[in-house]
Design a protein around this motif. Structure first.
Motif, PDB file in Angstrom:
ATOM      1  N   ARG A  84      38.241  45.127  40.602  1.00 43.92           N
ATOM      2  CA  ARG A  84      37.015  45.620  39.974  1.00 43.92           C
ATOM      3  C   ARG A  84      36.060  44.483  39.576  1.00 43.92           C
ATOM      4  O   ARG A  84      34.867  44.532  39.853  1.00 43.92           O
ATOM      5  N   ASN A  85      36.597  43.480  38.880  1.00 41.81           N
ATOM      6  CA  ASN A  85      35.716  42.479  38.277  1.00 41.81           C
ATOM      7  C   ASN A  85      35.822  41.102  38.913  1.00 41.81           C
ATOM      8  O   ASN A  85      34.872  40.329  38.872  1.00 41.81           O
ATOM      9  N   GLY A  86      36.978  40.744  39.415  1.00 39.28           N
ATOM     10  CA  GLY A  86      37.197  39.382  39.881  1.00 39.28           C
ATOM     11  C   GLY A  86      37.108  39.284  41.399  1.00 39.28           C
ATOM     12  O   GLY A  86      36.529  40.136  42.086  1.00 39.28           O
ATOM     13  N   ALA A  87      37.778  38.224  41.927  1.00 43.25           N
ATOM     14  CA  ALA A  87      37.736  37.922  43.358  1.00 43.25           C
ATOM     15  C   ALA A  87      39.031  38.383  44.023  1.00 43.25           C
ATOM     16  O   ALA A  87      40.061  38.585  43.373  1.00 43.25           O
ATOM     17  N   VAL A  88      38.949  38.483  45.338  1.00 45.54           N
ATOM     18  CA  VAL A  88      40.144  38.697  46.162  1.00 45.54           C
ATOM     19  C   VAL A  88      40.273  37.467  47.031  1.00 45.54           C
ATOM     20  O   VAL A  88      39.347  37.095  47.758  1.00 45.54           O
ATOM     21  N   SER A  89      41.456  36.806  46.901  1.00 42.80           N
ATOM     22  CA  SER A  89      41.664  35.525  47.588  1.00 42.80           C
ATOM     23  C   SER A  89      42.841  35.657  48.554  1.00 42.80           C
ATOM     24  O   SER A  89      43.912  36.173  48.189  1.00 42.80           O
ATOM     25  N   LEU A  90      42.636  35.157  49.792  1.00 43.53           N
ATOM     26  CA  LEU A  90      43.684  35.145  50.808  1.00 43.53           C
ATOM     27  C   LEU A  90      44.030  33.713  51.135  1.00 43.53           C
ATOM     28  O   LEU A  90      43.162  32.829  51.138  1.00 43.53           O
ATOM     29  N   GLY A  91      45.319  33.476  51.430  1.00 37.17           N
ATOM     30  CA  GLY A  91      45.762  32.153  51.819  1.00 37.17           C
ATOM     31  C   GLY A  91      45.680  32.013  53.338  1.00 37.17           C
ATOM     32  O   GLY A  91      44.628  32.205  53.940  1.00 37.17           O
ATOM     33  N   THR A  92      46.840  31.728  53.929  1.00 41.34           N
ATOM     34  CA  THR A  92      46.910  31.515  55.385  1.00 41.34           C
ATOM     35  C   THR A  92      47.718  32.629  56.023  1.00 41.34           C
ATOM     36  O   THR A  92      48.808  32.985  55.547  1.00 41.34           O
TER      37      THR A  92
END
Length: 592
Positions: free
Chosen positions: A577-585
């Motif tokens: 909702r409020n933050g980020a979505v982070s993907l690695g490798t």
């Protein structure tokens, strides 16, 4: 005219010799008598010496002639005689008074009329000729093919059947053909028996002959019906009629064949069976007799409606969504037929416009077998509709997103998101490429804003679900198997190892996990007994971290951020909702 006297020769030698002797003796006796008596009448006739018969006559048959016999003495003085008349050589008959009637046989009858007095006789010749024309006989009475010729002859005869030379006038009086002045007849084009049609006339007399005109040699063959229209696989009996050059019917036994496709035919009977290919087959049906043939054209049209195919089948449609169905009619040979079907829904699942086939799914999920039906007459076709069970909690515009973030989406390398991605109210997207997404990027736009609103509603709905006390999470969930239900903790949820979710045979079983703070994994989620990832919800009060190599399933709805560590996979959605979505490798996200 023939006459006999004392010195004349008779026409019969023996008679002549006897007569001569008797005459000489008579003469001598008479001389002695006269001398002795000394009396002589110088003016009176002497003894009968000869008989003359007149005339030598030519008579037609039946003709009558009075013959006269004159007696003479030796000095040619007339001696009155009353002869006996006879006919000795034919040619007719004669009465006692010498009236001769010619017979019916023509010819020269020499010395036939005889007048006899005692031993003396005289004769006359009769020539009998044909009488007047009495009959005309025309021959032959032929049977001719049309166009055939025949030389006719006309024979004239008298009443005695003797031939009378004639030069007749030839005519045709009752049809059948034509004739020239010499009697050469040519048959016409009309068959039949023409009685007394050929006439030969001479004067007021005529004779006739019959002519029978029969069909000539085969000239044409007509095949019917032509053209013929037959449905696929239908049959048609063809008929062949042979005719001569005059259009008269000639009996034939044709051999039937198909020349240009369209079907097959019985070679002996002419029964044609249409094939399965539509079209017009020109001059394809042929009837042959010898070197003569006739043809007919066949048009093969689609047969009766045999099947209706409804597409798409099966169709997968979301609840309340619409789908246009199409119905195609075909005959037994799979040829398309134009139809105007009546549409209906027979096994629930939604409703349909009866005229257009526009289907509207209901609000209940399920598989509705053969529910959409298109009907034409007694034939119908069906299609199955699959309506996926709607989400336990509707996600609205967020439904199509594999990732939805509040501030940014980042990806280091090798990531694959098989869905839409979105950011709102932020719009930052980093690492694409090398990372890849297959859908649409909604970055700070109205779609992303709506998706965030729908996410907030869904998040709050999940957070507000009642959690039975028995489902309180008190330890790491790794190594456990859980049935459908709402599970909760006021702190974070940890999964180390494998968490097994058992659907219990219900594909619509729902699993809700409420975490007061975080979700941290170092393991996998395994679904059994028809449990589905789309029905698994992770409501996280702060942030979620899917650990390295984790194979995670379900929809993650986090208040703050979501992180997928290297090689972690997600069959579901990462919705922050409020933050980020982070993907690695090498992370993958696939919609359930």
């Amino acid at each position: 005219m023939k006459s006999f006297n004392l010195l004349s020769r008779s026409t019969r030698p023996s008679v002549r010799r006897g007569l001569t002797a008797r005459v000489l003796l008579g003469v001598a006796a008479a001389g002695l008598f006269l001398t002795a008596c000394g009396v002589h009448d110088a003016t009176g006739p002497g003894a009968l010496a000869s008989i003359t018969v007149v005339p030598d006559v030519t008579l037609q048959i039946g003709g009558v002639q009075q013959f006269t016999a004159t007696g003479l003495d030796a000095n040619a003085n007339i001696v009155a005689v009353t002869p006996v008349w006879s006919v000795v050589g034919g040619g007719g008959t004669i009465g006692a008074t010498g009236i001769f009637t010619a017979g019916n046989t023509v010819g020269v009858f020499a010395g036939t009329v005889v007048a006899t007095v005692g031993v003396l006789s005289g004769n006359a010749d009769v020539t009998v000729i044909a009488g007047p024309l009495a009959t005309i006989v025309v021959a032959p009475n032929p049977t001719l093919p049309i166009g055939g010729t025949q030389q006719f002859t006309a024979t004239g005869r008298d009443a005695g059947n003797n031939v009378v030379a004639i030069t007749p006038t030839w005519t045709v009086v009752a049809g059948g053909g034509t004739i020239n002045p010499t009697g050469l007849f040519t048959a016409g084009n009309t068959t039949g028996v023409f009685t007394a049609t050929v006439r030969a006339a001479s004067g007021a007399l005529s004779g006739t002959a019959n002519v029978t005109v029969v069909a000539g040699t085969l000239a044409t063959i007509t095949v019917t019906p032509n053209p013929d229209t037959t449905v696929v696989l239908g049959t048609q009996a063809f008929v062949a009629v042979g005719r001569d050059a005059g259009n008269n019917v000639v009996t034939i036994t044709p051999v039937w064949s198909v020349q240009a496709g369209g079907g097959t035919i019985n070679a002996g009977t002419g029964l044609f069976t249409a094939g399965g290919t539509l079209g017009t087959f020109n001059n394809t049906v042929r009837a042959t007799s010898g070197t003569i043939f006739g043809n007919a054209t066949v048009t093969v049209i689609a047969g009766a409606l045999a099947t209706i195919t409804v597409t798409p089948n099966p169709d997968t449609t979301d609840v309340l969504a619409t789908q246009q169905f199409v119905a195609v009619g075909r005959d037994a040979s799979n040829n398309i037929l134009a139809i105007t079907p009546v549409w209906s829904v027979v096994n629930s699942g939604g409703s349909i416009n009866a005229g257009t086939g526009l289907f509207t799914a209901g609000n209940a999920g399920g598989t509705f077998t053969n529910t959409v039906r298109a009907t034409s007459g007694v034939i119908f076709g069906s299609a199955t509709v699959v309506i996926p069970q709607p989400p336990f909690v509707p996600l609205g515009a967020a439904q199509s997103h594999g990732i939805l973030a509040g501030t940014a989406i980042t990806c280091i390398n090798g990531g694959l998101i098989s869905a839409d991605i979105g950011v709102s109210p932020g719009n930052t997207l980093t690492g694409f490429g090398p990372c890849v997404f297959t859908g649409v990027a909604n970055l700070g736009n109205a779609v992303a804003a709506t998706a965030q609103l729908n996410l907030t509603t869904a998040y709050n709905t999940l957070a507000g679900l009642a959690c039975p006390p028995a489902n309180a999470i008190v330890a790491d969930l790794g190594g456990t198997t859980l049935a459908a239900g709402v599970y909760c903790t006021a702190i974070g949820i940890g999964v180390t190892g494998t968490l097994t979710l058992n659907g219990g045979g219900d594909p619509n079983a729902v699993f809700v996990f409420q975490a007061g703070s975080s979700l941290t994994t170092a393991g996998n989620v395994v679904l059994i007994n028809q449990a589905q990832a789309k029905n698994v919800y992770w409501q996280v009060g702060s942030s979620a971290t899917i650990g390295t190599g984790s194979a995670w399933q379900g929809n993650i709805l986090a208040l703050s951020s979501i992180t997928l560590v290297d090689t972690a996979t997600l069959l579901g959605r990462a919705l922050a909702r409020n933050g980020a979505v982070s993907l690695g490798t090498n992370n993958t996200i696939t919609l359930p």
